[in-house]
Design an enzyme around this catalytic site. Structure first.
Site, short mmCIF file in Angstrom:
data_model
loop_
_atom_site.label_atom_id
_atom_site.label_comp_id
_atom_site.label_asym_id
_atom_site.label_seq_id
_atom_site.Cartn_x
_atom_site.Cartn_y
_atom_site.Cartn_z
CD GLU A 52 -8.47 2.08 -5.27
OE1 GLU A 52 -9.34 2.83 -5.75
OE2 GLU A 52 -7.54 1.61 -5.93
CG HIS A 57 -9.22 7.33 -8.10
ND1 HIS A 57 -9.30 7.19 -6.72
CD2 HIS A 57 -8.96 6.08 -8.59
CE1 HIS A 57 -9.09 5.93 -6.41
NE2 HIS A 57 -8.89 5.23 -7.51
CD GLU A 58 -8.21 4.69 -11.93
OE1 GLU A 58 -7.13 4.10 -11.76
OE2 GLU A 58 -9.27 4.31 -11.39
#
Length: 266
Positions: free
Chosen positions: A189, A126-127
Site C-alpha cells: 500500500e 495508487h491503484e
C-alpha cells in the site's frame, strides 16, 4: 531434514525462481508470468461486470475516463500502450481498483469522497501503481509459499506425534498472517502511494490534493482497525509519508506544467 531447513529450502527455491525489482527498487519475488496475471485480471473483471450494476451516466463516465486517461498516459510504455478498460460501478463504498490486463474499476461512492480531479487521480494513480509494481503477482507468490510452508509444518508435526498439533498449526498460521502477510500488504500500500503520487504529478494533477484525499478518507472510515491489525497503513501514516514525498512530487508536477500537461476533467 529439520522443519526449519525445509521451509528455508522452499523460500530459497522461490527466490531463485522469481526474483526481480519493483519500480521503487525493492527486491520482490513474483513467480507468475505476465500473461498469466493478465488473464486472471481479465477474467476477474469480466465476472465483476456480470455481478455488479454498472453506472450509465455519460457525464460521470466521461469524467472518470478523463482522469484515468491522463494517469495512463504517463505509465511506462508497455502499460501506457495497453488498451485499458475503465468501468464505473454502482457501489456506495469509497473504493477503486486496477487489475493486470488493463482494467480499472471505480465505485460511485468514491466520487463523494474524492473531491475533484486531483483527488480522484490520487486514487487511480495508487491503484494503477499496484499493477505496474506487480503486487498481485507478489501476493499470490507469497500466499503460495505460505501455504506450502504450512503443509510442510503440518506433515512434520504429525510425523513427530505432536500432542499439540492443532494449537501449533494455529499459532503458525496467526504468526505468518500478523508478522508476515499483513505487514507485507501494508508495504504494498505504501509503495503504491509513492508510485501513485509520482504518476499523478507527472500527469499534471496537483499532488498536494493527495493529502486532502486521505483526510477525507479518514473522516469516512471511523472505527478502522489499528494499523498493526490492518492490511493498510493508517490515514495518519499515509499523510505523513505523502508529505515526506511531496517535494519530489512537486518537482514532477512543475515539469508537467512546463510541458503543458494540464488536465481538465471537471
Amino acid at each position: 531434514m529439520k522443519l526449519s531447513h525445509l521451509v528455508i529450502s522452499l523460500s530459497l527455491a522461490a527466490t531463485l525462481a522469481g526474483c526481480k525489482s519493483s519500480p521503487t527498487g525493492r527486491t520482490q519475488i513474483a513467480m507468475y508470468s505476465e500473461a498469466e496475471m493478465n488473464q486472471l485480471g481479465k477474467q476477474s473483471f469480466a465476472q465483476m461486470k456480470k455481478q455488479q450494476p454498472i453506472n450509465q451516466d455519460a457525464k460521470i463516465n466521461r469524467y472518470v475516463q478523463c482522469v484515468a486517461d491522463n494517469v495512463i498516459s504517463v505509465l511506462p510504455a508497455k502499460y501506457a500502450n495497453q488498451q485499458w478498460e475503465v468501468v464505473v460501478f454502482e457501489e456506495p463504498s469509497a473504493n477503486a481498483f486496477a487489475l493486470p490486463g488493463g482494467k480499472i474499476g471505480v465505485h460511485t461512492g468514491l466520487l463523494k469522497v474524492a473531491k475533484g480531479q486531483d483527488q480522484l487521480a490520487t486514487v487511480l494513480g495508487h491503484e494503477v501503481g499496484h499493477v505496474i509494481a506487480e503486487h498481485s503477482n507478489e501476493r499470490m507468490t507469497a500466499a503460495g509459499i505460505k501455504q506450502a510452508s504450512l503443509q510442510v509444518a503440518d506433515a512434520y508435526s504429525r510425523s513427530q506425534g505432536n500432542r499439540l498439533h492443532n494449537e501449533t498449526m494455529m499459532a503458525l498460521g496467526l504468526g505468518t498472517e500478523y508478522l508476515g502477510m499483513m505487514p507485507f500488504s501494508r508495504m504494498h500500500e505504501s509503495e503504491a502511494d509513492k508510485i501513485g503520487l509520482d504518476l499523478m504529478a507527472k500527469a499534471g494533477f496537483n499532488p498536494k490534493e493527495s493529502v486532502e484525499l486521505w483526510r477525507n478518507m479518514a473522516a469516512n472510515s471511523a472505527g478502522a482497525p489499528l494499523e498493526f491489525l490492518s492490511t493498510h497503513p493508517s490515514s495518519d501514516t499515509r499523510i505523513s509519508d505523502l508529505r515526506s514525498w511531496m517535494p519530489n512530487a512537486m518537482v514532477l508536477h512543475n515539469q508537467a506544467k512546463s510541458q503543458n500537461k494540464k488536465p481538465h476533467c471537471e
